[in-house]
Design an enzyme around this catalytic site. Structure first.
Site, PDB file in Angstrom:
ATOM      1  N   GLU A   1      36.456  29.439  37.718  1.00 35.56           N
ATOM      2  CA  GLU A   1      36.551  31.004  38.062  1.00 35.56           C
ATOM      3  C   GLU A   1      37.537  31.901  37.273  1.00 35.56           C
ATOM      4  OE1 GLU A   1      37.371  34.591  40.225  1.00 35.56           O
ATOM      5  OE2 GLU A   1      38.863  33.244  39.540  1.00 35.56           O
ATOM      6  N   ASP A   2      38.541  31.344  36.707  1.00 32.57           N
ATOM      7  CA  ASP A   2      39.447  31.851  35.924  1.00 32.57           C
ATOM      8  C   ASP A   2      39.885  30.987  34.658  1.00 32.57           C
ATOM      9  OD1 ASP A   2      40.788  33.826  34.848  1.00 32.57           O
ATOM     10  OD2 ASP A   2      42.395  33.775  36.438  1.00 32.57           O
TER      11      ASP A   2
ATOM     12  N   HIS B   1      42.514  29.458  42.372  1.00 29.52           N
ATOM     13  CA  HIS B   1      41.678  30.794  42.140  1.00 29.52           C
ATOM     14  C   HIS B   1      42.249  31.542  40.917  1.00 29.52           C
ATOM     15  CE1 HIS B   1      39.730  34.197  44.500  1.00 29.52           C
ATOM     16  NE2 HIS B   1      39.481  34.281  43.099  1.00 29.52           N
TER      17      HIS B   1
ATOM     18  N   ILE C   1      44.522  32.523  37.549  1.00 24.04           N
ATOM     19  CA  ILE C   1      45.655  31.858  36.971  1.00 24.04           C
ATOM     20  C   ILE C   1      46.147  32.706  35.874  1.00 24.04           C
ATOM     21  CG2 ILE C   1      44.756  29.472  37.214  1.00 24.04           C
ATOM     22  CD1 ILE C   1      43.709  29.394  34.473  1.00 24.04           C
TER      23      ILE C   1
ATOM     24  N   ASP D   1      43.744  37.647  42.188  1.00 27.00           N
ATOM     25  CA  ASP D   1      44.427  37.208  40.683  1.00 27.00           C
ATOM     26  C   ASP D   1      45.736  37.600  40.482  1.00 27.00           C
ATOM     27  OD1 ASP D   1      43.902  36.262  38.344  1.00 27.00           O
ATOM     28  OD2 ASP D   1      43.030  38.133  37.255  1.00 27.00           O
TER      29      ASP D   1
ATOM     30  N   ASN E   1      40.617  43.329  42.314  1.00 28.28           N
ATOM     31  CA  ASN E   1      39.973  41.920  41.756  1.00 28.28           C
ATOM     32  C   ASN E   1      41.078  41.397  40.511  1.00 28.28           C
ATOM     33  OD1 ASN E   1      38.369  39.402  40.803  1.00 28.28           O
ATOM     34  ND2 ASN E   1      37.472  40.053  42.796  1.00 28.28           N
TER      35      ASN E   1
ATOM     36  N   ASP F   1      34.841  40.887  37.505  1.00 30.90           N
ATOM     37  CA  ASP F   1      35.826  40.158  38.197  1.00 30.90           C
ATOM     38  C   ASP F   1      37.126  39.934  37.298  1.00 30.90           C
ATOM     39  OD1 ASP F   1      36.984  37.830  39.416  1.00 30.90           O
ATOM     40  OD2 ASP F   1      34.909  37.380  40.266  1.00 30.90           O
ATOM     41  N   ASN F   2      37.183  38.964  36.750  1.00 33.10           N
ATOM     42  CA  ASN F   2      38.488  38.741  35.947  1.00 33.10           C
ATOM     43  C   ASN F   2      38.697  39.540  34.715  1.00 33.10           C
ATOM     44  OD1 ASN F   2      40.092  36.730  37.795  1.00 33.10           O
ATOM     45  ND2 ASN F   2      38.438  35.440  37.360  1.00 33.10           N
TER      46      ASN F   2
END
Length: 351
Positions: A54-55, A114, A116, A164, A219, A264-265
């Site tokens: 995810e990250d 989740h 990082i 995040d 986010n 997202d990230n």
């Protein structure tokens, strides 16, 4: 007759309101959007990543950390195993991931990493700050042992839906709350009602405060190389908000940049300052996660974001036939790592 007429009008008004809200939700999730494939050369899946990355964040020396196995309420989870943090040395030719052993007083069985972020202290020691539902976990990376030494768990009432994080010290950070409510039903109502109540929180051992608000869903978050600006993805508005960090850690609004996707990230190129975004091109497909019509993946790059005309380009696009639900993209040494929420991870050549 009067009461019946009133009830009929109320029913019509309610139906009209629900219909308008559904139309607005379809717009915010880009539910009608379809992708044209736009692949990069020489891409291959990273062996060993099966349940998401995810990250991802990368140190200056090419060591990447991948946050895997996320179990997010309402989204698929294909493994009951606890989440893990992997390392991947991008300077090694074999590109093999290694699971980091967690040391110290920490419940590894419930680990659900989740977002990082890494902060390197004045001694050159890397600290990983990892979001974990309504808390943040702090670890020190022990390089010789390929391990994480657990340092501290941080909980606070303002950190209630942490998504995040970006570290600005070993115990100091900015973090996003992607929802205002903690109740499951009320959290579902937030996007339906277009509530812009999520926020950004600054935390240090001395100060904890909300420093920016008005997000429909805050986010991804990251910081500019000179540490003067903060970038936050307002994912349901398809925008990246740029804010300047003031001396009191409060953020002042600078601008918003349209990206045309649910990003997202955010990762920031340490040399150029370019933003790299892992995005969901169709939010409805992302939420439904139908294996017969999978959510696609998209990587967007923003160059010169502080200029009057930032350049927003699509670097990669896939309809879900290669990877599903991209959430992060980060470059290093001519390569691009692309992670996903719950599926695989990809590495491609940029040149």
């Amino acid at each position: 007759m009067g009461k019946l007429a009133v009830l009929s009008l109320a029913a019509i008004a309610l139906a009209a309101f629900i219909g308008e809200r559904l139309v607005a939700l379809r717009h915010s999730t880009l539910s009608s959007r379809e992708l044209t494939q736009n692949y990069l050369p020489n891409c291959h899946l990273i062996e060993g990543i099966e349940y998401g990355a995810e990250d991802i964040t990368i140190l200056d020396d090419g060591l990447a950390f991948l946050s895997t196995g996320l179990k997010y309420p309402g989204l698929p989870s294909y493994s009951d195993d606890p989440g893990k943090i992997y390392s991947l040395n991008l300077l090694d030719s074999d590109l093999k991931i290694k699971a980091l052993n967690i040391k110290g007083q920490f419940d590894k069985g419930s680990f659900n990493p989740h977002g990082i972020s890494v902060y390197t202290d004045e001694k050159g020691l890397p600290f990983l700050l990892i979001t974990f539902l309504a808390q943040v976990e702090i670890f020190r990376f022990v390089e010789g042992e390929n391990a994480l030494q657990h340092i501290k768990t941080i909980r606070h009432e303002l950190l209630h839906n942490v998504n995040d994080i970006v570290a600005v010290g070993t115990e100091s950070f900015y973090a996003t709350n992607d929802h205002y409510f903690t109740n499951g039903i009320l959290k579902v109502m937030e996007p339906l009602l277009s509530l812009s109540w999520s926020d950004v929180v600054y935390y240090s051992p001395q100060t904890v405060q909300v420093v920016a608000g008005g997000f429909s869903s805050a986010n991804g978050i990251n910081i500019s190389p000179d540490k003067r600006h903060l970038y936050v993805s307002n994912i349901l508005k398809h925008k990246i908000r740029v804010m300047e960090i003031q001396k009191n850690t409060v953020l002042s609004h600078v601008k918003e940049v349209d990206v045309g996707s649910l990003c997202d990230n955010i990762e920031v190129d340490r040399e150029s300052g370019d933003l790299w975004l892992g995005c969901h091109p169709n939010g409805l497909k992302f939420m439904l996660s139908d294996p017969n019509d999978p959510p696609g993946s998209e990587v967007i790059r923003i160059e010169n974001i502080l200029s009057e005309k930032p350049r927003v380009t699509q670097v990669y696009a896939d309809d879900g036939s290669v990877i599903i639900a991209s959430s992060v993209a980060t470059p290093y040494g001519g390569k691009l790592l692309i992670g996903t929420v719950y599926q695989k991870a990809l590495i491609c050549d940029l040149k």
